[in-house]
Enzyme design. Structure first.
Site, PDB file in Angstrom:
ATOM      1  N   ARG A 129      58.278  68.608 101.562  1.00  0.00           N
ATOM      2  CA  ARG A 129      57.054  68.412 100.767  1.00  0.00           C
ATOM      3  C   ARG A 129      57.320  68.687  99.281  1.00  0.00           C
ATOM      4  O   ARG A 129      56.784  68.017  98.411  1.00  0.00           O
ATOM      5  CB  ARG A 129      55.933  69.303 101.317  1.00  0.00           C
ATOM      6  CG  ARG A 129      55.427  68.802 102.665  1.00  0.00           C
ATOM      7  CD  ARG A 129      54.494  69.779 103.326  1.00  0.00           C
ATOM      8  NE  ARG A 129      53.266  70.005 102.579  1.00  0.00           N
ATOM      9  CZ  ARG A 129      52.398  70.980 102.866  1.00  0.00           C
ATOM     10  NH1 ARG A 129      52.652  71.797 103.880  1.00  0.00           N
ATOM     11  NH2 ARG A 129      51.301  71.124 102.166  1.00  0.00           N
TER      12      ARG A 129
ATOM     13  N   ASN B  71      45.110  73.030  97.771  1.00  0.00           N
ATOM     14  CA  ASN B  71      46.356  72.245  97.819  1.00  0.00           C
ATOM     15  C   ASN B  71      47.507  73.007  97.179  1.00  0.00           C
ATOM     16  O   ASN B  71      47.333  73.674  96.160  1.00  0.00           O
ATOM     17  CB  ASN B  71      46.172  70.907  97.104  1.00  0.00           C
ATOM     18  CG  ASN B  71      45.074  70.075  97.732  1.00  0.00           C
ATOM     19  OD1 ASN B  71      44.688  70.328  98.871  1.00  0.00           O
ATOM     20  ND2 ASN B  71      44.556  69.108  96.996  1.00  0.00           N
TER      21      ASN B  71
ATOM     22  N   ASP C 154      50.232  71.247  96.231  1.00  0.00           N
ATOM     23  CA  ASP C 154      50.899  70.324  95.302  1.00  0.00           C
ATOM     24  C   ASP C 154      50.511  70.698  93.874  1.00  0.00           C
ATOM     25  O   ASP C 154      49.651  71.552  93.646  1.00  0.00           O
ATOM     26  CB  ASP C 154      50.550  68.856  95.641  1.00  0.00           C
ATOM     27  CG  ASP C 154      49.072  68.540  95.426  1.00  0.00           C
ATOM     28  OD1 ASP C 154      48.540  68.854  94.341  1.00  0.00           O
ATOM     29  OD2 ASP C 154      48.430  67.963  96.331  1.00  0.00           O
TER      30      ASP C 154
ATOM     31  N   HIS D 287      45.760  78.703  98.190  1.00  0.00           N
ATOM     32  CA  HIS D 287      46.714  78.709  99.306  1.00  0.00           C
ATOM     33  C   HIS D 287      48.170  78.651  98.836  1.00  0.00           C
ATOM     34  O   HIS D 287      49.051  78.297  99.600  1.00  0.00           O
ATOM     35  CB  HIS D 287      46.416  77.546 100.277  1.00  0.00           C
ATOM     36  CG  HIS D 287      45.145  77.747 101.064  1.00  0.00           C
ATOM     37  ND1 HIS D 287      44.512  76.721 101.744  1.00  0.00           N
ATOM     38  CD2 HIS D 287      44.387  78.858 101.280  1.00  0.00           C
ATOM     39  CE1 HIS D 287      43.421  77.206 102.336  1.00  0.00           C
ATOM     40  NE2 HIS D 287      43.320  78.491 102.066  1.00  0.00           N
TER      41      HIS D 287
ATOM     42  N   CYS E   1      67.322  85.756  95.761  1.00  0.00           N
ATOM     43  CA  CYS E   1      66.207  85.931  94.823  1.00  0.00           C
ATOM     44  C   CYS E   1      66.771  86.142  93.413  1.00  0.00           C
ATOM     45  O   CYS E   1      67.660  86.975  93.217  1.00  0.00           O
ATOM     46  CB  CYS E   1      65.391  87.149  95.251  1.00  0.00           C
ATOM     47  SG  CYS E   1      64.211  87.692  93.999  1.00  0.00           S
TER      48      CYS E   1
HETATM   49  C1  BJW Z   1      39.360  62.160 101.580  1.00  0.00           C
HETATM   50  C2  BJW Z   1      40.239  61.143 101.275  1.00  0.00           C
HETATM   51  C3  BJW Z   1      39.998  60.480 100.079  1.00  0.00           C
HETATM   52  C4  BJW Z   1      40.895  61.922 103.122  1.00  0.00           C
HETATM   53  N1  BJW Z   1      38.964  60.840  99.312  1.00  0.00           N
HETATM   54  N2  BJW Z   1      38.332  62.493 100.810  1.00  0.00           N
HETATM   55  C5  BJW Z   1      37.642  81.761 113.695  1.00  0.00           C
HETATM   56  C6  BJW Z   1      36.486  81.483 112.960  1.00  0.00           C
HETATM   57  C7  BJW Z   1      36.510  81.515 111.564  1.00  0.00           C
HETATM   58  C8  BJW Z   1      37.692  81.810 110.863  1.00  0.00           C
HETATM   59  C9  BJW Z   1      38.809  82.092 111.614  1.00  0.00           C
HETATM   60  C10 BJW Z   1      38.784  82.061 113.006  1.00  0.00           C
HETATM   61  N3  BJW Z   1      40.038  82.377 113.444  1.00  0.00           N
HETATM   62  C11 BJW Z   1      40.852  82.569 112.377  1.00  0.00           C
HETATM   63  C12 BJW Z   1      40.107  82.401 111.244  1.00  0.00           C
HETATM   64  C13 BJW Z   1      40.586  82.499 109.833  1.00  0.00           C
HETATM   65  C14 BJW Z   1      41.545  81.357 109.510  1.00  0.00           C
HETATM   66  C15 BJW Z   1      40.866  80.036 109.827  1.00  0.00           C
HETATM   67  O1  BJW Z   1      40.065  79.521 109.051  1.00  0.00           O
HETATM   68  N4  BJW Z   1      41.183  79.418 110.951  1.00  0.00           N
HETATM   69  C16 BJW Z   1      40.553  78.156 111.331  1.00  0.00           C
HETATM   70  C17 BJW Z   1      41.544  77.337 112.117  1.00  0.00           C
HETATM   71  C18 BJW Z   1      39.258  78.452 112.069  1.00  0.00           C
HETATM   72  N5  BJW Z   1      41.817  81.473 108.099  1.00  0.00           N
HETATM   73  C19 BJW Z   1      42.807  82.227 107.627  1.00  0.00           C
HETATM   74  O2  BJW Z   1      43.567  82.834 108.371  1.00  0.00           O
HETATM   75  C20 BJW Z   1      42.889  82.374 106.124  1.00  0.00           C
HETATM   76  N6  BJW Z   1      42.961  83.757 105.778  1.00  0.00           N
HETATM   77  C21 BJW Z   1      41.967  84.600 106.012  1.00  0.00           C
HETATM   78  O3  BJW Z   1      40.938  84.247 106.581  1.00  0.00           O
HETATM   79  O4  BJW Z   1      42.193  85.869 105.556  1.00  0.00           O
HETATM   80  C22 BJW Z   1      41.203  86.876 105.816  1.00  0.00           C
HETATM   81  C23 BJW Z   1      40.084  86.920 104.819  1.00  0.00           C
HETATM   82  C24 BJW Z   1      39.016  87.756 105.051  1.00  0.00           C
HETATM   83  C25 BJW Z   1      37.968  87.841 104.158  1.00  0.00           C
HETATM   84  C26 BJW Z   1      37.978  87.102 102.993  1.00  0.00           C
HETATM   85  C27 BJW Z   1      39.037  86.303 102.750  1.00  0.00           C
HETATM   86  C28 BJW Z   1      40.078  86.205 103.664  1.00  0.00           C
HETATM   87  C29 BJW Z   1      44.125  81.692 105.588  1.00  0.00           C
HETATM   88  C30 BJW Z   1      44.061  80.208 105.736  1.00  0.00           C
HETATM   89  C31 BJW Z   1      45.352  79.595 105.248  1.00  0.00           C
HETATM   90  C32 BJW Z   1      45.372  78.083 105.435  1.00  0.00           C
HETATM   91  N7  BJW Z   1      46.669  77.605 105.125  1.00  0.00           N
HETATM   92  C33 BJW Z   1      46.916  76.170 105.133  1.00  0.00           C
HETATM   93  C34 BJW Z   1      48.440  75.947 104.930  1.00  0.00           C
HETATM   94  C35 BJW Z   1      48.782  76.256 103.474  1.00  0.00           C
HETATM   95  C36 BJW Z   1      50.138  75.823 103.102  1.00  0.00           C
HETATM   96  C37 BJW Z   1      50.364  74.341 103.337  1.00  0.00           C
HETATM   97  O5  BJW Z   1      49.818  73.494 102.631  1.00  0.00           O
HETATM   98  O6  BJW Z   1      51.142  74.046 104.261  1.00  0.00           O
HETATM   99  O7  BJW Z   1      46.181  75.511 104.104  1.00  0.00           O
HETATM  100  S1  BJW Z   1      46.315  75.387 106.617  1.00  0.00           S
HETATM  101  C38 BJW Z   1      45.830  73.885 105.821  1.00  0.00           C
HETATM  102  O8  BJW Z   1      44.390  73.698 105.927  1.00  0.00           O
HETATM  103  C39 BJW Z   1      46.131  74.095 104.334  1.00  0.00           C
HETATM  104  C40 BJW Z   1      44.932  73.476 103.683  1.00  0.00           C
HETATM  105  O9  BJW Z   1      44.784  73.976 102.373  1.00  0.00           O
HETATM  106  C41 BJW Z   1      43.817  73.863 104.616  1.00  0.00           C
HETATM  107  C42 BJW Z   1      42.570  73.021 104.496  1.00  0.00           C
HETATM  108  O10 BJW Z   1      42.831  71.678 104.772  1.00  0.00           O
HETATM  109  P1  BJW Z   1      42.046  70.551 103.957  1.00  0.00           P
HETATM  110  O11 BJW Z   1      42.444  70.560 102.553  1.00  0.00           O
HETATM  111  O12 BJW Z   1      40.601  70.641 104.253  1.00  0.00           O
HETATM  112  O13 BJW Z   1      42.679  69.211 104.586  1.00  0.00           O
HETATM  113  P2  BJW Z   1      42.210  68.368 105.866  1.00  0.00           P
HETATM  114  O14 BJW Z   1      43.311  67.437 106.208  1.00  0.00           O
HETATM  115  O15 BJW Z   1      41.727  69.245 106.953  1.00  0.00           O
HETATM  116  O16 BJW Z   1      40.952  67.535 105.360  1.00  0.00           O
HETATM  117  C43 BJW Z   1      41.072  66.496 104.408  1.00  0.00           C
HETATM  118  C44 BJW Z   1      39.692  65.911 104.155  1.00  0.00           C
HETATM  119  O17 BJW Z   1      39.811  64.950 103.132  1.00  0.00           O
HETATM  120  C45 BJW Z   1      39.092  65.189 105.384  1.00  0.00           C
HETATM  121  O18 BJW Z   1      37.726  65.584 105.552  1.00  0.00           O
HETATM  122  C46 BJW Z   1      39.182  63.714 105.026  1.00  0.00           C
HETATM  123  O19 BJW Z   1      38.089  62.944 105.514  1.00  0.00           O
HETATM  124  C47 BJW Z   1      39.115  63.780 103.509  1.00  0.00           C
HETATM  125  N8  BJW Z   1      39.788  62.674 102.851  1.00  0.00           N
HETATM  126  N9  BJW Z   1      41.175  61.032 102.316  1.00  0.00           N
HETATM  127  C48 BJW Z   1      38.149  61.841  99.750  1.00  0.00           C
HETATM  128  N10 BJW Z   1      40.794  59.438  99.696  1.00  0.00           N
HETATM  129 ZN    ZN Z   2      63.610  89.646  95.112  1.00  0.00          ZN
END
Ligand code: BJW
Ligand code: ZN
Length: 232
Positions: free
Chosen positions: A55, A88, A90, A105, A132
Site C-alpha cells: 500500500r 485514511n 494515505d 488511524h 530504527c
Molecule cells: C464512496 C465512494 C465514492 C466508495 N464516493 N463514497 C463492538 C461494538 C462497538 C465497537 C467495538 C465492538 N468491538 C470492538 C469495537 C471497537 C473497534 C470497532 O469499531 N470494531 C468494529 C468492527 C465494530 N474499534 C477499535 O478497536 C478502535 N479502537 C478503539 O475503539 O479504542 C478504544 C477507544 C475507547 C474510547 C474512545 C476511543 C477509543 C480502533 C479501530 C482501528 C481501525 N483500523 C483500520 C485499519 C487502519 C490501518 C489500515 O488502513 O490498514 O482502519 S480498520 C479500517 O476500517 C481502517 C479504516 O480507517 C476503517 C474505516 O473504514 P472506512 O473508511 O469506513 O472504509 P469502508 O471500506 O468500510 O467504507 C467506505 C465507504 O465509502 C462505503 O460506505 C462506500 O459506499 C463509500 N464509497 N466509493 C463516496 N467514490
Molecule cells: Zn527506536
C-alpha cells in the site's frame, strides 16, 4: 461557523485507492484479523508488513481527486474553523493541501519503533526489517491504528466535535468505532450533521441530511455551497 469533517476510504476511491468493505475492497484475500490487529501482526509479521509495504508503494501511483482538493479549498477560507479528521492512512489530503488535518488511524508514511517509541517519517519498505533510525533496534512497525488500539488525537477530536456547528462525514461505512460515533457526539453538541457517501452508510439514520453519490462530485458541490454562504 465551526466545521468538523470526517473522511474514510470512499474519498480516496476515485483516486484508485481500494476501500475496505466494498466488493473489490482491500481485505479481499486477507482476513481482517490477519492484518489489522496487534495479534495478527505478532502471529504473521511478514504478511502484515507485505500488506502495508504494497500500500505504501502504491501511493506513488495515485493523486488527490476533486474531493480532497475541495476540502483544501475550504480550509483556505475557513482556516482554524475547519478540522478534517481522516481515517485514511494515505497522504492524499496532505498532498491536496489540507493542514488542519488529523490522521486518526495513523499514516503509511510513518513508522513506529516498539523499542524507543519514536514515530519517524518513513517512505521505504518495513518488511526487510530495517533498524530504527533513532535507537538502532530492529523494532519498527507500521504507524497505523489496529483494532483494539487507541486512535490518535482523540482529545483534540472530541474537543472539536463538542464545539462544532456542522459535522460532515464523507466516504465512510460507519462500521468502525470510535469514528462511527462522531455523528452522535456532534448531534449532542447541537451541530447539524451531513453525510456525503456513495450509498447510505450503516449510520445514515443519525444524520440530519444525507446526499448519495461519488465524493468527487458531492464534495466540491457542498464546498461551493458553504463558500457562497460564508463569503461576503
Ligand atoms: C464512496 C465512494 C465514492 C466508495 N464516493 N463514497 C463492538 C461494538 C462497538 C465497537 C467495538 C465492538 N468491538 C470492538 C469495537 C471497537 C473497534 C470497532 O469499531 N470494531 C468494529 C468492527 C465494530 N474499534 C477499535 O478497536 C478502535 N479502537 C478503539 O475503539 O479504542 C478504544 C477507544 C475507547 C474510547 C474512545 C476511543 C477509543 C480502533 C479501530 C482501528 C481501525 N483500523 C483500520 C485499519 C487502519 C490501518 C489500515 O488502513 O490498514 O482502519 S480498520 C479500517 O476500517 C481502517 C479504516 O480507517 C476503517 C474505516 O473504514 P472506512 O473508511 O469506513 O472504509 P469502508 O471500506 O468500510 O467504507 C467506505 C465507504 O465509502 C462505503 O460506505 C462506500 O459506499 C463509500 N464509497 N466509493 C463516496 N467514490
Ligand atoms: Zn527506536
Amino acid at each position: 461557523m465551526k466545521v468538523v469533517v470526517l473522511t474514510g476510504a470512499g474519498i480516496s476511491a476515485e483516486s484508485g485507492v481500494p476501500t475496505f468493505r466494498d466488493a473489490d475492497g482491500l481485505w479481499v484475500g486477507h482476513r481482517v484479523e490477519d492484518v489489522a490487529t496487534p495479534e495478527g501482526f505478532e502471529a504473521q509479521p511478514s504478511l502484515v508488513h507485505r500488506f502495508y509495504d504494497e500500500r505504501r508503494r502504491s501511493l506513488a501511483e495515485v493523486e488527490p481527486n476533486e474531493a480532497h482538493r475541495a476540502l483544501a479549498r475550504l480550509e483556505d477560507v475557513l482556516g482554524d474553523d475547519l478540522l478534517v479528521v481522516t481515517q485514511n492512512i494515505d497522504d492524499l489530503h496532505d498532498r491536496a493541501g489540507s493542514t488542519r488535518l488529523i490522521h486518526m488511524h495513523g499514516e503509511l508514511l510513518s513508522a513506529w519503533c516498539q523499542g524507543c517509541d519514536a514515530h519517524v517519517p518513513w517512505t521505504r519498505d518495513l518488511g526487510d526489517l530495517p533498524p530504527c533510525p533513532c535507537c538502532g533496534v530492529t523494532a519498527l512497525r507500521p504507524d497505523v491504528v489496529w483494532f483494539g488500539e487507541m486512535p490518535y488525537q482523540m482529545e483534540r477530536i472530541m474537543g472539536a466535535l463538542a464545539g462544532a456547528d456542522l459535522f460532515v462525514s464523507i466516504g465512510t461505512s460507519g462500521a468502525v468505532y470510535p469514528a462511527a460515533g462522531f455523528v452522535q457526539q456532534a448531534m449532542r453538541a447541537g451541530a447539524r450533521t451531513l453525510e456525503l457517501n456513495l450509498e447510505p452508510s450503516e449510520g445514515s439514520l443519525w444524520f440530519s441530511e444525507t446526499r448519495h453519490g461519488p465524493a468527487s462530485e458531492l464534495v466540491p458541490r457542498w464546498v461551493d455551497e458553504v463558500l457562497l454562504a460564508v463569503t461576503p
